[in-house]
Enzyme design. Structure first.
Site, PDB file in Angstrom:
ATOM      1  CG  HIS A 170      -1.581   1.347   1.430  1.00 16.55           C
ATOM      2  ND1 HIS A 170      -2.663   1.723   0.656  1.00 16.55           N
ATOM      3  CD2 HIS A 170      -1.333   2.387   2.263  1.00 16.55           C
ATOM      4  CE1 HIS A 170      -3.057   2.944   1.022  1.00 16.55           C
ATOM      5  NE2 HIS A 170      -2.263   3.359   1.998  1.00 16.55           N
TER       6      HIS A 170
ATOM      7  CB  CYS B  38      -3.234   2.675  -2.738  1.00 17.85           C
ATOM      8  SG  CYS B  38      -2.363   1.098  -2.570  1.00 17.85           S
TER       9      CYS B  38
END
Length: 168
Positions: A39, A109
């Site tokens: 992430h 993301c």
């Protein structure tokens, strides 16, 4: 005559969502080594910005439930003002990066931070991050898991949803 231009430091925060488990389990499950399930977020103008299942969000650096990042990459400096950046994010939040556009493998993301990094610095984020979905999907187990993983929307708790100033 030379004009003084304000420059802003731009960082990439990298979090391993597997907390190290990908490193040990990926050879068994996928038949190849993955160092993490990444992430990422952009840190600029004193805030951390990321995209997830809720849309574009921001928080203080390291302010999500993920805590401090595992790695910080200095992406460089930007001459883009905070005002222009926020207008840019608002535009993205109303179009390309609305919450309903989130897709774990294709539009996540990492695609967000890659696009924002290029807007701010002219440089992409490291390819080992952007190549992760194709690495997973190139394996038989990744293909089996895809329908399940496609339904997952990752949104680290602790951020303020931007989305052009409104929740969609």
């Amino acid at each position: 005559m030379e004009k003084n231009t304000t420059r802003y430091n731009i960082q990439l925060y990298i979090y391993d969502l597997s907390r190290g488990m990908a490193r040990s389990l990926s050879p068994i499950m996928l038949g190849k080594q993955l160092d993490g399930i990444w992430h990422t977020a952009i840190v600029a103008y004193g805030d951390e910005f990321f995209f997830g299942g809720e849309g574009i969000s921001s928080c203080s650096p390291g302010g999500t439930m993920l805590g401090p990042p595992d790695t910080v990459v200095e992406l460089g400096e930007s001459e883009v003002s905070e005002e222009i950046f926020m207008d840019y994010l608002s535009s993205l939040g109303e179009s390309t990066y609305r919450r309903d556009r989130y897709r774990l493998f294709e539009h996540n993301c990492n695609t967000f931070t890659n696009e924002v990094a290029q807007f701010l610095t002219g440089r992409p984020i490291p390819s080992y991050i952007t190549d992760l979905p194709s690495e997973v999907l190139s394996t038989p187990f990744g293909q089996i898991l895809r329908p399940i993983l496609d339904s997952i929307h990752i949104a680290p708790p602790g951020g303020n949803v931007l989305n052009g100033g409104r929740n969609i």
